[in-house]
Design an enzyme around this catalytic site. Sequence first.
Site, PDB file in Angstrom:
ATOM      1  N   GLU A  71       0.802  -1.222   0.000  1.00 29.61           N
ATOM      2  CA  GLU A  71       0.000   0.000   0.000  1.00 29.61           C
ATOM      3  C   GLU A  71       0.833   1.269   0.000  1.00 29.61           C
ATOM      4  OE1 GLU A  71      -0.774  -2.642   1.833  1.00 29.61           O
ATOM      5  OE2 GLU A  71      -2.863  -3.147   1.432  1.00 29.61           O
ATOM      6  N   HIS A  89     -11.065  -4.759  10.496  1.00 34.07           N
ATOM      7  CA  HIS A  89     -11.728  -4.548   9.208  1.00 34.07           C
ATOM      8  C   HIS A  89     -13.072  -3.840   9.380  1.00 34.07           C
ATOM      9  CE1 HIS A  89      -8.887  -7.634   7.827  1.00 34.07           C
ATOM     10  NE2 HIS A  89      -9.217  -7.372   6.608  1.00 34.07           N
TER      11      HIS A  89
HETATM   12  C1  LIG Z   1      -2.410  -4.467   4.648  1.00 33.95           C
HETATM   13  C2  LIG Z   1      -3.475  -5.268   4.019  1.00 33.95           C
HETATM   14  N1  LIG Z   1      -3.713  -5.109   2.704  1.00 33.95           N
HETATM   15  C3  LIG Z   1      -4.679  -5.806   2.091  1.00 33.95           C
HETATM   16  C4  LIG Z   1      -5.439  -6.696   2.784  1.00 33.95           C
HETATM   17  C5  LIG Z   1      -6.586  -7.444   2.116  1.00 33.95           C
HETATM   18  N2  LIG Z   1      -6.185  -8.837   1.910  1.00 33.95           N
HETATM   19  C6  LIG Z   1      -6.455  -9.786   2.821  1.00 33.95           C
HETATM   20  S1  LIG Z   1      -5.797 -11.259   2.404  1.00 33.95           S
HETATM   21  C7  LIG Z   1      -5.177 -10.628   0.965  1.00 33.95           C
HETATM   22  C8  LIG Z   1      -4.416 -11.521   0.051  1.00 33.95           C
HETATM   23  C9  LIG Z   1      -3.277 -12.152   0.762  1.00 33.95           C
HETATM   24  O1  LIG Z   1      -2.571 -12.955  -0.114  1.00 33.95           O
HETATM   25  P1  LIG Z   1      -1.427 -13.903   0.432  1.00 33.95           P
HETATM   26  O2  LIG Z   1      -0.501 -13.118   1.271  1.00 33.95           O
HETATM   27  O3  LIG Z   1      -0.839 -14.566  -0.750  1.00 33.95           O
HETATM   28  O4  LIG Z   1      -2.158 -14.950   1.371  1.00 33.95           O
HETATM   29  P2  LIG Z   1      -3.251 -16.044   0.976  1.00 33.95           P
HETATM   30  O5  LIG Z   1      -4.578 -15.390   1.061  1.00 33.95           O
HETATM   31  O6  LIG Z   1      -2.935 -16.524  -0.383  1.00 33.95           O
HETATM   32  O7  LIG Z   1      -3.091 -17.105   2.004  1.00 33.95           O
HETATM   33  C10 LIG Z   1      -5.468  -9.286   0.831  1.00 33.95           C
HETATM   34  C11 LIG Z   1      -5.082  -8.438  -0.314  1.00 33.95           C
HETATM   35  C12 LIG Z   1      -5.176  -6.828   4.166  1.00 33.95           C
HETATM   36  N3  LIG Z   1      -5.899  -7.636   4.934  1.00 33.95           N
HETATM   37  N4  LIG Z   1      -4.180  -6.114   4.741  1.00 33.95           N
END
Ligand SMILES: Cc1ncc(C[n+]2csc(CCOP(=O)(O)OP(=O)(O)O)c2C)c(N)n1
Lengths: 322, 322, 337, 337
Positions: D70, D139
């Site tokens: 971000e 959230h």
């Molecule tokens: C700082 C932040 N940015 C965005 C999000 C929204 N978000 C939650 S999970 C996610 C994807 C995470 O991907 P990854 O790290 O690959 O984990 P996975 O879900 O594949 O286990 C996002 C964008 C968040 N929770 N926190």
Amino acid sequence: MQLSRDDLLTAYRIMRTIREFEERLHVEFATGDIPGFVHLYAGEEASGVGVCMHLDDRDRIASTHRGHGHCIAKGCDVDGMMAEIYGRRDGLCAGKGGSMHIADLDKGMMGANGIVGGGPPLICGAGLAAKQLGTGGVAIAFVGDGGSNQGTTFESLNLASVWNLPCIFVIENNGYAESTSSKWSIACDDAADRASGFNMPGVVVDGHDFFAVHEAAGEAIKRAREGAGPSLLECKLNRYYGHFEGDAQTYRGQDEVKKLRESRDCLALFRENVTSAGLLEGAELDAIDREALAQIDGAVTKAKTAPPPTAADLLTDVYVTY
Amino acid sequence: MQLSRDDLLTAYRIMRTIREFEERLHVEFATGDIPGFVHLYAGEEASGVGVCMHLDDRDRIASTHRGHGHCIAKGCDVDGMMAEIYGRRDGLCAGKGGSMHIADLDKGMMGANGIVGGGPPLICGAGLAAKQLGTGGVAIAFVGDGGSNQGTTFESLNLASVWNLPCIFVIENNGYAESTSSKWSIACDDAADRASGFNMPGVVVDGHDFFAVHEAAGEAIKRAREGAGPSLLECKLNRYYGHFEGDAQTYRGQDEVKKLRESRDCLALFRENVTSAGLLEGAELDAIDREALAQIDGAVTKAKTAPPPTAADLLTDVYVTY
Amino acid sequence: MARTATYQQAINEALAQEMERDETVIVMGEDVAGGLGTDGERDAWGGPLGITKGLYGKYGDRVMDTPISESAFIGAAVGAATAGLRPVAELMFIDFMGVCFDQIFNQAAKFRYMFGGKAETPVVIRTMYGAGLRAAAQHSQCLYPVFTHIPGLKVVTPATPYDAKGLLIQAIRDNDPVIFCEHKALYTLEGDVPEEPYALPFGEANIVREGDDVSIVTLGRMVHVATEAADALSGDGIECEVVDLRTTSPMDEDTILETVENTGRLVVLDEAHPRCNMATDIAAMVCEKAFDSLKGPIKQVTAPHTPVPFADTLEDLYIPDAAAVQKAVKAVMESSK
Amino acid sequence: MARTATYQQAINEALAQEMERDETVIVMGEDVAGGLGTDGERDAWGGPLGITKGLYGKYGDRVMDTPISESAFIGAAVGAATAGLRPVAELMFIDFMGVCFDQIFNQAAKFRYMFGGKAETPVVIRTMYGAGLRAAAQHSQCLYPVFTHIPGLKVVTPATPYDAKGLLIQAIRDNDPVIFCEHKALYTLEGDVPEEPYALPFGEANIVREGDDVSIVTLGRMVHVATEAADALSGDGIECEVVDLRTTSPMDEDTILETVENTGRLVVLDEAHPRCNMATDIAAMVCEKAFDSLKGPIKQVTAPHTPVPFADTLEDLYIPDAAAVQKAVKAVMESSK
Ligand SMILES: Cc1ncc(C[n+]2csc(CCOP(=O)(O)OP(=O)(O)O)c2C)c(N)n1
Ligand SMILES: Cc1ncc(C[n+]2csc(CCOP(=O)(O)OP(=O)(O)O)c2C)c(N)n1
Ligand SMILES: [Mg+2]
Ligand SMILES: [Mg+2]
């Protein structure tokens, strides 16, 4: 790291428990009873369990939004977790945290985390405490492929190295961050390639293969316990469900998951491995399967009927004193 | 990249102007007339000038708290800068920004920055704008060794790579972040080693050597202009003064700076190089030295007597409309 | 005779005494030791303003320099606080919160609640705030209202050397996350500071000056501005009661309500940006809970809704001064029944 | 007959129409296209809640997915805004501000002032806020008071589909940085939304309901709670005037003062954490500028000073509801002269 018969049974039991937990949540979520966002770990069990099999109560882990598997692998009470996910008063966090915030500090589980990249800095702190207090403990951050691009993760890699902390960063690369491909979002080939920029070993393993994860994690943890500093371990694996429950997964190939389940399922691979090597018998594993099913069944039944928190709980637990 | 006689004269003039600007600020600061924090770039001129000689008004740079050199190298008005540092109404930022916030967007100078690691994300944006608008411009972030450990910097490296932006990250490694050694704070050997983790070229150059910087920067900029993506360039160099004016530098070896001035001064090296190769004559350079001295003298004189902003200026310039 | 010390010395002494008392107290931050790993002297710096000078010499590895990676090291302090240490992390300027706020407000502040009461996070984040040093827009903000907004944080803003020592000791002993805000223009202020360790409780405001006409509720450096104004007003026959909040969270509502019940007139004085700040917070609380005591409007004296300007002429106009407070007090006197 | 659309559709339409009108408008954020670079369909997602669905199909490379970084991409939006683009960046949840706040409050917000008026930064940061979806402590926050605190930012909190479209179009056309806060519980709300593009000016509150007894000043989702309460109170013979701020910065002080001058009674209703929030901001302003119109105390109705709880029972208690507003209105009636 030699695995005893008991170890193998335990590993399988935990993996199966996680799988059962998640498969059941998938079903239960669809009924509308479970509030909020739920991110399932099904398919990734070999990673969390392969790592956490090495740990004890001195050791700490920090998890992500996809935290159920790590919690179970680190010894959190399954009934308490299920009750928490249902928002019950006797949930592990008294119903105040929910799926994304399950924690049990006594077990060394520092929390799932709603913030991507939230865990790695905390793990530097746990590693620092272990080091300063001389507990011999290690601290492990689980991070997704998406989370590997968060500034907090990069900073933590550097800090752990500069402070020579007993930390391990486990990047669970399941190919996607929500709908975004890790091949696209991580500029280099493997996230593990970045380890050298932080002067630590970086290893890629097949995250479907419990034994591969267990071995690589064992080396990293040994290194950390010996005071030789942090490591990075990238587990390549897959999630069986959507980013969260409710995700239509239109960004995913039609039978991607079906094929994975057939060919790269960590439980099936484990079973094949231990039975073909004559280490365990199919019947033993079947028994575990049944027990896990019964355990989760019981957890769900209890959770469904457990009382929710009440007005008296709203304002408590903000401060120790205020 | 061939340098014409004019180019050489220009390069020397700019480097000398920066040096004179900073040496004079060092003296003037001691009198107590200059408000706030001032971080001097003296000793590092070959880096900013070696890079910026390639740039024109399409191109953008973002600087750091140690920004005077970058400003001058990118064409900011020296009188306006000096007036700004003195907090005058006709300063480049109307006296509202001061040393740490000198900017001139028309010249492509996006600002010094009081936040370590503040610039790299902005430069991704400038690079994106150049790409989307098809200007052919490039965008360059100057970052200190300390700033290279900031999460914003890491994220920007990845973003620039993933988006294939015409960006260059110039890490000016002067050995210290305040009192903290870069050998300690950067876990790997060279910050440039991290480039591969972001799938971009990473080059280390002697930042005292204008020609080395100029050549390496030229390649990175060419690459960026051709659409081949970002690069990282690490200039190893030294600052002649404390972290800020007033820093007693007790963390630094007694005659560290004296030795550097004698052996690795970028202006002396430049002079030696061009005169011994017969490209320029000592007398030409002497003339430039005198002109720079006079220019800075004039700037200081003007700044000292210029009127400060007044009450009417306090509330303006917050919004375009409100 | 009481021993005097500066605000800066008081902070340094509190750190040293608590480190002495409790081995689990550690200090970390950029250059808090200073020069670790360089060829120069160790412990040369003690931070750019020398606040932590001498600690590394005494406590060695318990005083830890960090890379410029605020998220990582503030987060590490938070994590370590849940694991048996009592870290005091230095965020050099409060303005840098923007690169590490998540670890403070989503992690440290919320653990206890999210985890159903099963976490304690005894971390202190020391940070320097405020205008007056010509440090411009990114090094001069107050921002404590932002921290005060967040449930789960405690926020401390000492105005005197005495309070700085006692509140910092309390912060270190406290079992909740504390944001300890040090006004950079106060570091050289001298005052009585007992040598022995002492803790001042949070949530107890200090009546700095008594008076029956107008209450001035304020905090931090503005306490001195209020006192200066009050002294001047006394010459005009207006006696102000000056209340120093000491901590903004918890906030001592009782003392505020009592003074307003006594005077019936209130000026709220805050150096912070004017929107959603302590001035509005206090005024709103009083207007809800002591409305009937009010004889007239509550006047806010704050910085204007602009970034902090660099030029000394502008910064002097920016910071609320005694003249502005006097004017507000007189306006309050005039507009009240 | 007027065309109806949801809040979510209104936002999507505003984005599409502005992208159509002005080539320099670009959209970026995590999964705003969705699935870029994967083997699956392109433009499959349009974000986890589908708000930006369809844009990538229409505008291709002007809709940019980002890594989860971000600071880098919000900062890139800010930087690009100074260089000829008009980026609309999505911060998926406002709760994530903690990892990127610096680029918003120290960079975007301050450029114009720090650079002596020579910068324009027409960036929009769209973000989802608010409780009600059982999304728990990280959230579900409001946090717009934090952005409102910062000079240089504009903060927008639409309560209806109509406002969402008109205010987003204004935000995109506006030449200052705008934080555009979308309440996640409103996305499915339907209402009249003209098909053609229109811009609603900032700083003009909306009188949602007229009444002479008590003013309720509020914003965002709470506008509907206030209206519900007002309708119920009408049955008891109490007529409330409900004012929707629409934008918290700039804030329409005139409309607030007028309604208070008319009713003499004020309830401020804010879903945010209670300290230093919009409720305190409005109450303090009124208590300074319209004190003489007040017939009694200003009552604040807000969330309690706790993180947002997960369990539905608790979250329902946490969020201010119509019953709480009714109680406050009655209290204000009783305590006023
Ligand atoms: C700082 C932040 N940015 C965005 C999000 C929204 N978000 C939650 S999970 C996610 C994807 C995470 O991907 P990854 O790290 O690959 O984990 P996975 O879900 O594949 O286990 C996002 C964008 C968040 N929770 N926190
Ligand atoms: C986010 C942030 N953290 C800390 C600081 C305080 N600070 C200003 S300059 C500096 C050192 C920077 O070192 P480096 O990046 O190597 O640049 P140099 O001063 O050597 O040019 C520090 C710690 C800051 N301004 N911003
Ligand atoms: Mg993933
Ligand atoms: Mg440096």
